[in-house]
Design an enzyme around this catalytic site. Structure first.
Site, PDB file in Angstrom:
ATOM      1  CE  LYS A   7      22.297 -21.410  30.954  1.00  0.00           C
ATOM      2  NZ  LYS A   7      22.724 -20.769  29.717  1.00  0.00           N
ATOM      3  CG  ASN A   8      21.388 -21.359  26.328  1.00  0.00           C
ATOM      4  OD1 ASN A   8      21.187 -20.983  27.482  1.00  0.00           O
ATOM      5  ND2 ASN A   8      22.609 -21.494  25.820  1.00  0.00           N
ATOM      6  NE  ARG A  62      24.206 -11.700  27.745  1.00  0.00           N
ATOM      7  CZ  ARG A  62      24.654 -10.502  28.061  1.00  0.00           C
ATOM      8  NH1 ARG A  62      25.221 -10.298  29.232  1.00  0.00           N
ATOM      9  NH2 ARG A  62      24.549  -9.496  27.221  1.00  0.00           N
ATOM     10  CB  CYS A  82      29.375 -16.760  31.533  1.00  0.00           C
ATOM     11  SG  CYS A  82      28.480 -18.118  32.301  1.00  0.00           S
ATOM     12  CG  ASP A  89      27.701 -22.291  24.823  1.00  0.00           C
ATOM     13  OD1 ASP A  89      27.928 -21.518  25.741  1.00  0.00           O
ATOM     14  OD2 ASP A  89      27.071 -21.965  23.794  1.00  0.00           O
ATOM     15  CB  VAL A 116      31.105 -17.259  19.480  1.00  0.00           C
ATOM     16  CG1 VAL A 116      29.776 -16.675  19.932  1.00  0.00           C
ATOM     17  CG2 VAL A 116      30.900 -18.189  18.289  1.00  0.00           C
TER      18      VAL A 116
END
Ligand code: EPU
Length: 446
Positions: A28-29, A102, A126, A319, A341
């Site tokens: 996804k990222n 984002r 989020c 994550d 983080v």
């Protein structure tokens, strides 16, 4: 991300191990950034293995608003992007996407190069910390952008084009590193970015940009040097697999005492996770053939408490933290978690406590490494006492990764839980209900 939709409920009959095989697709990222990069080309780009998730839909919508023709390819997960008619989008239409993700902030560089102007709606994502974009804007300004903050969003221009610059990030932000890459590849001159993030998704984005004709050198010590070029062409790319989704299923296997084969998972991006998995007492087996993956399972016996500190790559990903914490509720002893983080990424542990876990959160930096949050009064460390028997409880999902951890907890708990707001999980986990069914979970829509 706003509170979960209470109409979107999954009823989970927990207490049975997850067993079976599922498949992960492109990360996804990375995929969402690769889609933005397609804007930079003069010719069409093609991306394979794109997961059907909400974040992809949002970026697709934004690209289409800007005149990019996005088409589904012949293979499932194949998308093509034709950027030959990039145009200014209507602000009202862009604002439909306000608060959804984002990714829109990464449109700045490509739109400034193509149109000399970018309008960026209010960002979503989020709610796991303040998530400012000061590094992004500072870097863009140093490259010559003029940023006007309007009530509806950011209005950005580059009257003299974007120029290469020397810039040091105060913290190795993933998004800000991507911002600089996407802006610098077509800027005039050389950009030197110091203290850059070097996550595998960033390396894959660099690989894409190189296919497009960019010249990017990754030096030691987090230094990335980008030599601007006049033109970029389209790319064809198969993204790296989603290492966050992989870790989520791996944690689910451990927490439920199960055995899950994640087809498509890749060892190289998950070394740190696999080390911790071993220390906790989980087992894995790697098949690195082209159609391979990683099998994760609970080998029996007791799990062991561990120290887990999140960090930028090559550290333990933030994550990965939430899903693993559910597994740690089943480990004997005191596990320590230090989230370095994001400053507010432990709120979800309240729901785990309601399900029978014993997790105490702290403001101090537990675990030995002082971080940015220790002196700033953020609750960012936790001690987990285990093993605890998890018992069904209704939960409301607060954000994407915490949501998956709530789902894992419900699957591990005895009895029937209602999990509210599963829509949020769809932002990052493709077809997760079908995957749960494939793993033998007893779940139904509420
Ligand atoms: N930060 C600033 N100023 C900035 C940018 C970042 O202070 O201008 C701070 C953030 O507040 C945070 C830290 O730097 O404390 C790291 O943020 P980063 O910019 O690295 O995160 P991001 O790019 O917004 C991406 C992923 C996140 C993932 C982080 C860290 C995407 C779309 N999101 O976020 O993924 O947690 O990197 O690896 O790529 C998720 O997938 O659920 C998710 C939250």
């Amino acid at each position: 991300m706003e509170a979960a939709l209470t109409t979107d409920v999954l009823v989970v009959h927990g207490g049975s191990p997850l067993r079976g095989q599922i498949r992960v697709r492109g990360a996804k990222n990375l995929v969402s950034k690769a889609m933005v990069a397609a804007l930079l080309g003069d010719t069409p780009s093609r991306l394979y293995d794109v997961p059907a998730i909400r974040d992809v839909e949002i970026v697709r919508g934004l690209l289409e608003l800007h005149g990019v023709r996005v088409t589904d390819g012949e293979l499932p997960g194949e998308l093509s992007f034709d950027p030959s008619n990039v145009e200014r989008a209507n602000v009202d239409e862009i604002n439909v996407h306000a608060g959804s993700s984002r990714i829109p902030i990464l449109f700045c560089g490509p739109l400034l190069h193509k149109l000399g102007h970018a309008f960026i709606p209010d960002l979503g994502g989020c709610n796991i910390g303040g998530r400012p974009i000061d590094f992004h804007l500072q870097a863009l300004r140093e490259m010559g952008a003029v940023v006007d903050k309007t009530p509806s969003g950011l209005d950005i221009t580059a009257p003299n084009g974007l120029q290469g610059t020397k810039f040091e990030l105060p913290y190795p932000s993933v998004g800000a590193t991507e911002q600089v890459l996407l802006a610098a590849v077509r800027a005039h001159g050389v950009t030197e970015l110091r203290n850059a993030a070097v996550e595998p998704e960033i390396m894959d984005l660099i690989a894409i940009l190189q296919k497009m004709g960019a010249i990017i050198n990754v030096h030691t010590d987090r230094v990335i040097e980008i030599e601007g070029v006049d033109r970029l062409r389209g790319y064809t790319h198969r993204p790296i697999p989603d290492r966050i989704e992989t870790a989520s299923w791996a944690a689910a296997a451990l927490a439920t005492g199960g055995d899950v084969y994640v087809q498509g998972a890749r060892q190289a991006d998950m070394m740190t996770f696999l080390n911790l998995y071993t220390k906790v007492g989980g087992a894995f087996d790697i098949d690195d053939s082209p159609t391979g993956g990683i099998r994760f399972w609970h080998p029996g016996g007791e799990l062991k408490a561990v120290l887990l500190e999140t960090d930028v790559h090559p550290g333990f990903m933030t994550d990965w933290q939430q899903p693993m914490v559910v597994a740690l509720t089943q480990a004997r002893g005191l596990s320590i978690v230090h989230e370095t983080v994001y400053e507010r990424r432990l709120g979800y542990t309240d729901a785990l406590n309601q399900m029978g876990a014993t997790i105490q959160t702290y403001r101090e930096c537990l675990g030995g490494t002082p971080c940015r949050f220790g002196r700033r009064n953020f609750t960012h460390s936790a001690v987990i006492a285990g093993p605890s028997k998890l018992i069904a409880h209704d939960v409301v999902i607060p954000d994407l990764r915490a949501g998956f951890s709530h789902l894992i907890a419900a699957l591990a708990a005895e009895g029937t839980s209602k999990v509210y707001g599963v829509e949020l999980i769809r932002r990052g986990y493709e077809d997760f209900e079908a995957k749960l069914a494939a793993l033998g979970a007893s779940v139904e829509k509420g």
